[in-house]
Design a protein around this motif. Structure first.
Motif, PDB file in Angstrom:
ATOM      1  N   LEU A 133     -15.700   6.078   2.615  1.00 44.37           N
ATOM      2  CA  LEU A 133     -14.769   6.202   2.668  1.00 44.37           C
ATOM      3  C   LEU A 133     -14.568   7.517   1.868  1.00 44.37           C
ATOM      4  N   GLY A 134     -14.322   9.025   1.735  1.00 46.64           N
ATOM      5  CA  GLY A 134     -14.083   9.693   0.953  1.00 46.64           C
ATOM      6  C   GLY A 134     -12.673  10.040   1.140  1.00 46.64           C
TER       7      GLY A 134
ATOM      8  N   SER B 255       0.946  -0.940   0.034  1.00 46.66           N
ATOM      9  CA  SER B 255       0.143   0.045   0.121  1.00 46.66           C
ATOM     10  C   SER B 255       0.351   1.893   0.371  1.00 46.66           C
ATOM     11  N   SER B 256       1.764   1.193   0.436  1.00 44.19           N
ATOM     12  CA  SER B 256       3.039   2.426   0.198  1.00 44.19           C
ATOM     13  C   SER B 256       3.297   2.776  -0.867  1.00 44.19           C
ATOM     14  N   ARG B 257       3.370   2.542  -2.385  1.00 44.23           N
ATOM     15  CA  ARG B 257       3.083   3.066  -3.436  1.00 44.23           C
ATOM     16  C   ARG B 257       2.077   4.640  -3.576  1.00 44.23           C
ATOM     17  N   THR B 258       0.703   3.703  -3.214  1.00 37.72           N
ATOM     18  CA  THR B 258       0.130   5.709  -3.570  1.00 37.72           C
ATOM     19  C   THR B 258       0.133   6.062  -1.674  1.00 37.72           C
TER      20      THR B 258
ATOM     21  N   ALA C 172      -6.141   6.084  -8.095  1.00 34.44           N
ATOM     22  CA  ALA C 172      -5.669   5.275  -7.358  1.00 34.44           C
ATOM     23  C   ALA C 172      -6.034   5.358  -5.976  1.00 34.44           C
ATOM     24  N   LEU C 173      -6.313   6.308  -5.956  1.00 35.71           N
ATOM     25  CA  LEU C 173      -6.707   6.556  -4.110  1.00 35.71           C
ATOM     26  C   LEU C 173      -7.924   6.430  -4.045  1.00 35.71           C
ATOM     27  N   THR C 174      -9.051   5.463  -4.719  1.00 32.79           N
ATOM     28  CA  THR C 174     -10.186   5.176  -4.726  1.00 32.79           C
ATOM     29  C   THR C 174      -9.922   4.072  -4.293  1.00 32.79           C
ATOM     30  N   PRO C 175      -9.010   2.820  -4.894  1.00 30.47           N
ATOM     31  CA  PRO C 175      -8.752   1.232  -3.856  1.00 30.47           C
ATOM     32  C   PRO C 175      -8.293   2.262  -2.645  1.00 30.47           C
TER      33      PRO C 175
ATOM     34  N   ALA D 282     -12.625  13.386 -12.594  1.00 29.62           N
ATOM     35  CA  ALA D 282     -13.592  13.931 -11.116  1.00 29.62           C
ATOM     36  C   ALA D 282     -14.418  13.332 -10.851  1.00 29.62           C
ATOM     37  N   PHE D 283     -14.565  13.248  -9.229  1.00 31.07           N
ATOM     38  CA  PHE D 283     -15.877  12.471  -9.166  1.00 31.07           C
ATOM     39  C   PHE D 283     -14.782  10.765  -8.869  1.00 31.07           C
ATOM     40  N   ASN D 284     -13.958  11.054  -8.424  1.00 30.84           N
ATOM     41  CA  ASN D 284     -13.437   9.259  -8.715  1.00 30.84           C
ATOM     42  C   ASN D 284     -13.544   9.095  -7.136  1.00 30.84           C
TER      43      ASN D 284
END
Ligand SMILES: C[C@H](OP(=O)(O)OC[C@@H](O)[C@@H](O)[C@@H](O)Cn1c2nc(=O)[nH]c(=O)c-2cc2ccc(O)cc21)C(=O)N[C@@H](CCC(=O)N[C@@H](CCC(=O)O)C(=O)O)C(=O)O
Ligand SMILES: C[C@H](OP(=O)(O)OC[C@@H](O)[C@@H](O)[C@@H](O)Cn1c2nc(=O)[nH]c(=O)c-2cc2ccc(O)cc21)C(=O)N[C@@H](CCC(=O)N[C@@H](CCC(=O)O)C(=O)O)C(=O)O
Ligand SMILES: NC(=O)c1ccc[n+]([C@@H]2O[C@H](COP(=O)([O-])OP(=O)(O)OC[C@H]3O[C@@H](n4cnc5c(N)ncnc54)[C@H](OP(=O)(O)O)[C@@H]3O)[C@@H](O)[C@H]2O)c1
Ligand SMILES: NC(=O)c1ccc[n+]([C@@H]2O[C@H](COP(=O)([O-])OP(=O)(O)OC[C@H]3O[C@@H](n4cnc5c(N)ncnc54)[C@H](OP(=O)(O)O)[C@@H]3O)[C@@H](O)[C@H]2O)c1
Lengths: 218, 218
Positions: free
Chosen positions: B213-214, A190-193, B196-199, B137-139
């Protein structure tokens, strides 16, 4: 518990030093220069005392700091962090090593994540320190605001590691600081992100003319 | 301004439909089935009216929705989004196309970002729609909470594009929704980290047993 900040004489070292001292940890500032370490430790102790805490932070050479540590934080810029870790490998055996390291470059004012071939700074550090438990944390905390005792913040800290027990210890360390909330972010992969989030936060602050930014998961 | 939600009959479509309608936009729900589109539009209109708004959302086939749109949002899962975009290419010429698309897979309960060779879904969509202005946007918005009219949220939406004017329009669309704050996230290249933030958000929620979570940049 003795927490050593390896290269703790810099930006992120400051906030970590006084806040973890106020939370009750024994803090050792490490440096390449014993004089610089002691000087910084004195500066931090004055701050701690002024905030009602016990000013007994020590200043040592990095090697000694690593030797004395139960937990070590590598608070050194990515370009130099790995060679230092390599040198301290034996002293860090069997210990928890926290990586706040973010590998990035800036081109035309835009920050860009530049992970090593291992995939992230945390993964590289774990490869180098085969007998330490690397835990990635504190990567998304803006140092200047964090070092300001008057700053009110609410930030989330994503903590990841391949060692669940080490991860638990570090989540407690994070939680000991008022205004920080620890999130279990799974394995070291997870450190990548987590690390990539930092250049994004820096770019967002610049583009949107805000203060330096941390992150919250809400 | 006519905003078409291509495949807007699903999870993220719901929140976008009623909230953008309440904000004053003309909304068209697109679907592969005209009947499904009209049925969903009726459902959304009932909701909008119950919240004091004007229930005039239309339901159309995707092709017609794209034709009528000033701005189109591709609210289709990544596995199918690109083939649909390819088919609608001509109808989307010269228009703003919003990508909330996040390419990811789940293995052993852990979500993992799986970008296409272009580097991100947004970058791939821009390659396909050469004559549209793709805006990412909105991801990072969790659809279920977003679709709940009683939900109180404060989320930040990172908006990026290679077209600054299109980006401005989309930032206004984002800002029109109470509880959302738009951040200029630079060029389309930023979509790699945004997506990538989403997963990561999904994994954090599961591991830490929180609500979906947002994100906030604070
Ligand atoms: C340009 C210079 O900035 P700098 O010290 O190089 O710091 C730039 C960045 O490194 C700094 O913002 C870092 O915190 C960025 N940053 C990271 N930077 C990193 O290098 N590595 C990281 O891992 C990192 C993580 C991070 C996480 C979140 C976040 O929001 C930012 C993060 C600077 O100090 N500018 C001043 C302007 C001039 C100035 O200093 N004026 C002072 C004078 C007094 C003084 O100099 O202190 C004043 O305010 O009056 C300022 O912005 O305060
Ligand atoms: C397992 C199932 O979940 P699901 O519908 O497949 O949804 C799982 C995820 O896709 C969903 O959480 C997404 O929002 C995850 N997600 C994204 N998922 C995506 O597939 N793509 C995305 O781009 C995406 C973005 C995203 C951003 C932020 C975030 O926090 C989450 C994001 C489910 O519905 N479970 C129920 C449990 C059983 C249930 O539904 N019970 C209901 C019964 C009524 C009902 O079924 O509605 C109840 O009583 O509450 C639930 O969690 O509500
Ligand atoms: N700045 C931030 O906002 C921030 C936020 C989160 C995480 N981080 C991470 O924390 C780490 C430290 O960042 P920072 O901003 O605090 O760095 P910094 O202030 O620029 O440097 C910290 C210390 O590193 C030591 N150092 C410099 N070059 C060295 C070398 N060649 N070999 C060994 N040590 C060297 C120095 O200590 P001595 O001279 O005393 O030896 C210096 O005081 C980085 O990995 C960064 O990614 C930073
Ligand atoms: N779910 C979230 O929390 C969330 C959050 C942010 C962003 N997103 C993104 O938004 C997009 C939509 O996500 P979602 O959860 O709303 O998806 P979804 O509900 O699973 O599907 C949305 C719609 O896509 C259409 N569709 C399905 N297969 C298709 C195909 N083969 N060809 C054309 N259309 C097809 C369907 O519409 P019809 O049957 O009516 O044609 C369906 O209702 C995704 O790219 C996702 O990454 C989702």
């Amino acid at each position: 518990m003795k927490v050593a900040l390896i290269g703790g004489t810099g930006n992120i070292g400051e906030g970590l030093a006084f806040r973890l001292k106020l939370a009750g940890y024994d803090i050792i500032i490490g440096s390449r220069s014993e004089e610089k370490a002691k000087s910084k430790a004195e500066h931090f102790n004055n701050l701690v005392e002024s905030l009602g805490g016990k000013g007994d932070i020590e200043g040592r050479l990095n090697d000694e700091a690593a030797e004395l540590a139960d937990v070590a934080v590598i608070t050194i810029p990515w370009q130099h962090a790995f060679e230092t870790a390599e040198r301290l490998k034996n002293k860090l055996k069997g210990k928890i090593v926290i990586s706040p390291i973010v590998p990035m470059v800036v081109e035309n004012g835009i920050f860009r994540y530049t992970p090593p071939e291992e995939g992230s700074a945390g993964l590289k550090l774990q490869r180098i320190l085969g007998e330490s438990s690397v835990v990635v944390a504190f990567n998304n905390i803006p140092a200047k605001r964090f070092a300001n005792p008057a700053e009110k913040f609410e930030w989330d800290v994503a903590v990841c590691s391949d060692d669940d027990d080490a991860k638990k210890v570090v989540m407690e360390i994070v939680s000991s600081i008022k205004g920080l909330r620890a999130f279990d972010a799974g394995s070291l992969d997870s450190s990548r992100t987590i690390e990539a989030l930092t250049p994004m936060l820096i770019n967002l602050a610049k583009k949107n003319k805000t203060v330096e930014l941390g992150v919250r998961f809400v």
